[in-house]
Design a protein around this motif. Structure first.
Motif, mmCIF file in Angstrom:
data_model
loop_
_atom_site.group_PDB
_atom_site.id
_atom_site.type_symbol
_atom_site.label_atom_id
_atom_site.label_comp_id
_atom_site.label_asym_id
_atom_site.label_seq_id
_atom_site.Cartn_x
_atom_site.Cartn_y
_atom_site.Cartn_z
ATOM 1 N N VAL A 32 -8.605 7.921 2.644
ATOM 2 C CA VAL A 32 -7.196 8.287 2.829
ATOM 3 C C VAL A 32 -6.679 9.351 1.861
ATOM 4 O O VAL A 32 -5.527 9.771 1.970
ATOM 5 C CB VAL A 32 -6.273 7.032 2.733
ATOM 6 C CG1 VAL A 32 -6.632 6.013 3.798
ATOM 7 C CG2 VAL A 32 -6.331 6.393 1.343
ATOM 8 N N VAL A 33 -7.528 9.789 0.917
ATOM 9 C CA VAL A 33 -7.030 10.778 -0.048
ATOM 10 C C VAL A 33 -7.531 12.182 0.298
ATOM 11 O O VAL A 33 -8.362 12.354 1.195
ATOM 12 C CB VAL A 33 -7.414 10.405 -1.509
ATOM 13 C CG1 VAL A 33 -6.673 9.156 -1.967
ATOM 14 C CG2 VAL A 33 -8.918 10.232 -1.664
ATOM 15 N N LYS A 39 -12.431 10.628 -5.304
ATOM 16 C CA LYS A 39 -13.073 9.978 -4.153
ATOM 17 C C LYS A 39 -13.511 10.999 -3.103
ATOM 18 O O LYS A 39 -14.598 10.888 -2.542
ATOM 19 C CB LYS A 39 -12.114 8.948 -3.538
ATOM 20 C CG LYS A 39 -12.662 8.271 -2.290
ATOM 21 C CD LYS A 39 -11.949 6.965 -1.921
ATOM 22 C CE LYS A 39 -10.502 7.123 -1.532
ATOM 23 N NZ LYS A 39 -9.891 5.830 -1.159
ATOM 24 N N ASP A 71 -4.562 3.104 5.757
ATOM 25 C CA ASP A 71 -5.010 1.997 4.901
ATOM 26 C C ASP A 71 -5.529 0.747 5.603
ATOM 27 O O ASP A 71 -6.656 0.343 5.414
ATOM 28 C CB ASP A 71 -3.850 1.530 4.010
ATOM 29 C CG ASP A 71 -3.467 2.581 2.993
ATOM 30 O OD1 ASP A 71 -4.185 3.585 2.873
ATOM 31 O OD2 ASP A 71 -2.450 2.394 2.327
ATOM 32 N N SER A 89 -9.155 1.394 -2.083
ATOM 33 C CA SER A 89 -8.831 1.035 -3.456
ATOM 34 C C SER A 89 -8.957 -0.480 -3.586
ATOM 35 O O SER A 89 -8.786 -1.228 -2.619
ATOM 36 C CB SER A 89 -7.447 1.556 -3.833
ATOM 37 O OG SER A 89 -6.543 0.505 -4.004
ATOM 38 N N LYS A 92 -6.584 -3.086 -2.115
ATOM 39 C CA LYS A 92 -6.367 -3.213 -0.665
ATOM 40 C C LYS A 92 -7.240 -4.270 -0.004
ATOM 41 O O LYS A 92 -7.285 -4.365 1.216
ATOM 42 C CB LYS A 92 -6.560 -1.850 0.000
ATOM 43 C CG LYS A 92 -5.423 -0.902 -0.364
ATOM 44 C CD LYS A 92 -5.543 0.464 0.254
ATOM 45 C CE LYS A 92 -4.390 1.352 -0.212
ATOM 46 N NZ LYS A 92 -4.617 2.757 0.041
ATOM 47 N N ASN A 145 -11.127 6.001 -10.028
ATOM 48 C CA ASN A 145 -10.128 7.065 -9.990
ATOM 49 C C ASN A 145 -9.524 7.070 -11.381
ATOM 50 O O ASN A 145 -10.176 7.586 -12.293
ATOM 51 C CB ASN A 145 -9.126 6.879 -8.861
ATOM 52 C CG ASN A 145 -8.252 8.114 -8.680
ATOM 53 O OD1 ASN A 145 -8.150 8.935 -9.592
ATOM 54 N ND2 ASN A 145 -7.637 8.277 -7.545
ATOM 55 N N ARG A 168 7.317 2.345 -3.871
ATOM 56 C CA ARG A 168 6.180 2.158 -2.962
ATOM 57 C C ARG A 168 5.014 1.552 -3.733
ATOM 58 O O ARG A 168 4.682 2.002 -4.834
ATOM 59 C CB ARG A 168 5.753 3.499 -2.363
ATOM 60 C CG ARG A 168 4.556 3.396 -1.437
ATOM 61 C CD ARG A 168 3.213 3.573 -2.140
ATOM 62 N NE ARG A 168 2.103 3.211 -1.259
ATOM 63 C CZ ARG A 168 0.820 3.422 -1.530
ATOM 64 N NH1 ARG A 168 0.482 4.009 -2.651
ATOM 65 N NH2 ARG A 168 -0.132 3.038 -0.715
ATOM 66 N N GLN A 170 0.870 -0.428 -3.124
ATOM 67 C CA GLN A 170 -0.236 -0.741 -2.215
ATOM 68 C C GLN A 170 -0.132 -2.228 -1.850
ATOM 69 O O GLN A 170 0.620 -2.977 -2.464
ATOM 70 C CB GLN A 170 -1.567 -0.488 -2.913
ATOM 71 C CG GLN A 170 -1.735 0.913 -3.448
ATOM 72 C CD GLN A 170 -3.034 1.011 -4.231
ATOM 73 O OE1 GLN A 170 -4.092 1.207 -3.660
ATOM 74 N NE2 GLN A 170 -2.953 0.877 -5.543
ATOM 75 N N PHE A 191 -0.728 4.846 2.274
ATOM 76 C CA PHE A 191 -0.754 6.009 1.400
ATOM 77 C C PHE A 191 -0.311 7.277 2.134
ATOM 78 O O PHE A 191 0.406 8.111 1.579
ATOM 79 C CB PHE A 191 -2.179 6.185 0.854
ATOM 80 C CG PHE A 191 -2.323 7.275 -0.169
ATOM 81 C CD1 PHE A 191 -1.688 7.178 -1.397
ATOM 82 C CD2 PHE A 191 -3.104 8.387 0.089
ATOM 83 C CE1 PHE A 191 -1.829 8.189 -2.352
ATOM 84 C CE2 PHE A 191 -3.251 9.391 -0.857
ATOM 85 C CZ PHE A 191 -2.612 9.290 -2.073
ATOM 86 N N ASN A 208 0.956 6.268 -9.389
ATOM 87 C CA ASN A 208 -0.299 6.865 -8.941
ATOM 88 C C ASN A 208 -1.166 7.282 -10.120
ATOM 89 O O ASN A 208 -0.626 7.644 -11.175
ATOM 90 C CB ASN A 208 -0.009 8.198 -8.210
ATOM 91 C CG ASN A 208 0.354 8.030 -6.766
ATOM 92 O OD1 ASN A 208 -0.455 7.623 -5.942
ATOM 93 N ND2 ASN A 208 1.600 8.350 -6.449
ATOM 94 N N ASN A 212 -4.071 11.593 -7.343
ATOM 95 C CA ASN A 212 -3.452 11.258 -6.052
ATOM 96 C C ASN A 212 -2.055 11.859 -5.923
ATOM 97 O O ASN A 212 -1.687 12.378 -4.872
ATOM 98 C CB ASN A 212 -3.362 9.742 -5.874
ATOM 99 C CG ASN A 212 -4.683 9.139 -5.410
ATOM 100 O OD1 ASN A 212 -5.670 9.849 -5.241
ATOM 101 N ND2 ASN A 212 -4.701 7.834 -5.215
ATOM 102 N N LEU A 233 -6.538 2.280 -11.001
ATOM 103 C CA LEU A 233 -6.807 2.379 -9.557
ATOM 104 C C LEU A 233 -8.223 2.914 -9.364
ATOM 105 O O LEU A 233 -8.556 3.991 -9.846
ATOM 106 C CB LEU A 233 -5.789 3.290 -8.859
ATOM 107 C CG LEU A 233 -5.808 3.288 -7.312
ATOM 108 C CD1 LEU A 233 -4.440 3.666 -6.753
ATOM 109 C CD2 LEU A 233 -6.868 4.186 -6.726
ATOM 110 N N TYR A 235 -12.120 2.174 -6.730
ATOM 111 C CA TYR A 235 -12.565 1.890 -5.356
ATOM 112 C C TYR A 235 -13.811 1.026 -5.290
ATOM 113 O O TYR A 235 -14.658 1.086 -6.181
ATOM 114 C CB TYR A 235 -12.896 3.218 -4.653
ATOM 115 C CG TYR A 235 -11.774 4.218 -4.766
ATOM 116 C CD1 TYR A 235 -10.592 4.032 -4.055
ATOM 117 C CD2 TYR A 235 -11.874 5.319 -5.618
ATOM 118 C CE1 TYR A 235 -9.544 4.931 -4.167
ATOM 119 C CE2 TYR A 235 -10.834 6.223 -5.745
ATOM 120 C CZ TYR A 235 -9.676 6.021 -5.022
ATOM 121 O OH TYR A 235 -8.644 6.909 -5.147
HETATM 122 C C1 LMR Z 1 -2.976 4.359 -2.642
HETATM 123 O O1 LMR Z 1 -2.720 3.873 -1.529
HETATM 124 O O2 LMR Z 1 -2.097 4.681 -3.446
HETATM 125 C C2 LMR Z 1 -4.430 4.588 -3.000
HETATM 126 O O3 LMR Z 1 -5.147 3.429 -2.691
HETATM 127 C C3 LMR Z 1 -4.991 5.747 -2.288
HETATM 128 C C4 LMR Z 1 -6.426 5.945 -2.651
HETATM 129 O O4 LMR Z 1 -7.290 5.690 -1.812
HETATM 130 O O5 LMR Z 1 -6.664 6.367 -3.786
#
Ligand code: LMR
Length: 334
Positions: A32-33, A39, A71, A89, A92, A145, A168, A170, A191, A208, A212, A233, A235
């Motif tokens: 998603v980034v 990543k 996500d 991440s 999640k 990250n 906001r 996660q 995200f 963040n 990101n 943060l 993964y």
């Molecule tokens: C987010 O949603 O802020 C992060 O998980 C995005 C990511 O994949 O780094």
């Protein structure tokens, strides 16, 4: 059956056999980034290395920036086999039922990458990855990250500055509790939707790692940020287990080696990528960057410390204690 029909049939069969022997195994890797994040770069590195080591027998297709799935959808797509590989991440995995991963969301539990690696690159990390298997998912590696900063359109110098702010987050219950403890109003959001939500004022702010924030241009719609480093943060690189177990063993071994190399690369570049992104934000002149003093940072740590008690049962007290032992963190001694 006429002889030429038989011959034609045999020829077709032979051709399709050759074709299937040469047909590469396609691994769709969705994330998603942006491509120019730790990543994004590590997934491209993996794709290249996998191609080299398997001599083209595996073809890794990387889909960045939520171009395939957002996500929540991406984990469902992985379980259904619509994609083969992801690196969501660690925050999640809760909605999947693997709540232990939210231990990484405990505020200030890791001071730096070295402390974190004792967990992610050691036996605790390995046992966490195994918890994914009953969900049809195999965990291959942890990729870094970085550490997060708060951002908003108003200055955030003390914990009280977050009171009443719509932020906001996660999809992690530990993060939700953390923001509630600060008196903020957390809102779970994919995200891919954060930039617009900040721009239109649906939320006031977020947090963040710098890479990101910068690559999504969030700094263009956030006037202030504070280097709090309150959460890590990172993964888990995961694959559909059925797909992975079904690969020819030799090919799987080559892919495991490619993942090993990509992991070294990912964890080497993460800090410099985040430092460079912070520099990019600074140079843009759009966001005022506040670096809290030691005392101010301690005030954030103290304000968030109750989360360690409130959420211990969610991740398991034993796991939490094991991590404290590795990192030396003690929330009662702040
Ligand atoms: C987010 O949603 O802020 C992060 O998980 C995005 C990511 O994949 O780094």
């Amino acid at each position: 059956m006429k002889i030429h029909t038989l011959v034609a049939g045999l020829v077709t069969a032979a051709f399709s056999l050759i074709a299937s022997a040469q047909e590469p195994v396609v691994i769709k890797f969705s994330h998603v980034v942006a491509a120019d994040t730790p990543k994004g770069k590590a997934s491209e590195f993996f794709a290249k290395r996998a191609n080299e080591l398997t001599k083209g027998r595996a073809k890794v297709e990387v889909y960045a920036n939520s171009s395939l799935y957002k996500d929540k959808e991406e984990l469902e797509a992985l379980q259904m086999g619509a994609v083969q590989m992801l690196a969501p991440s660690l925050s999640k995995f809760g909605p999947l039922g693997v709540k232990e991963f939210e231990v990484f969301d405990f505020p200030y539990i890791f001071d730096d990458y070295a402390e974190l690696h004792k967990v992610t690159q050691g036996p605790i990390g390995a046992s966490l990855l195994l918890k994914l298997e009953p969900k049809g998912i195999k965990g291959l590696a942890f990729w870094d990250n970085g550490f997060k900063s708060f951002s908003a359109n108003t200055p955030i110098k003390t914990p009280a500055d977050l009171k009443g702010k719509k932020m906001r987050i996660q999809s992690s219950k530990v993060l939700e509790e953390e923001f509630r403890t600060l008196g903020a109003l957390p809102q779970v959001m994919a995200f891919s939707e954060v930039y617009q939500a900040l721009q239109t004022g649906v939320v006031d702010g977020t947090d963040n790692p710098h890479s990101n924030l910068y690559t999504q241009k969030m700094h263009e719609v956030q006037k202030h940020m504070t280097i709090t480093d309150h959460n890590y943060l990172g993964y888990a690189v995961v694959v559909n287990k059925k797909f992975w177990d079904g690969l020819p063993p030799e090919l799987r071994a080559q892919l495991e080696l490619a993942m090993k190399d990509a992991t070294v690369y990912a964890n080497q570049i993460a800090k410099e990528e985040n430092d460079a992104a912070l520099e990019g934000v600074r140079k843009s002149g759009k966001t005022a960057i506040y670096v809290p003093t030691k005392e101010e940072k301690l005030a954030f740590k103290k304000a968030m410390a109750p989360v360690h008690v409130k959420m211990a049962d969610r991740v398991g007290k034993d796991l939490l204690q094991q991590i404290y032992k590795e990192t030396g963190f003690d929330p009662t001694k702040l």
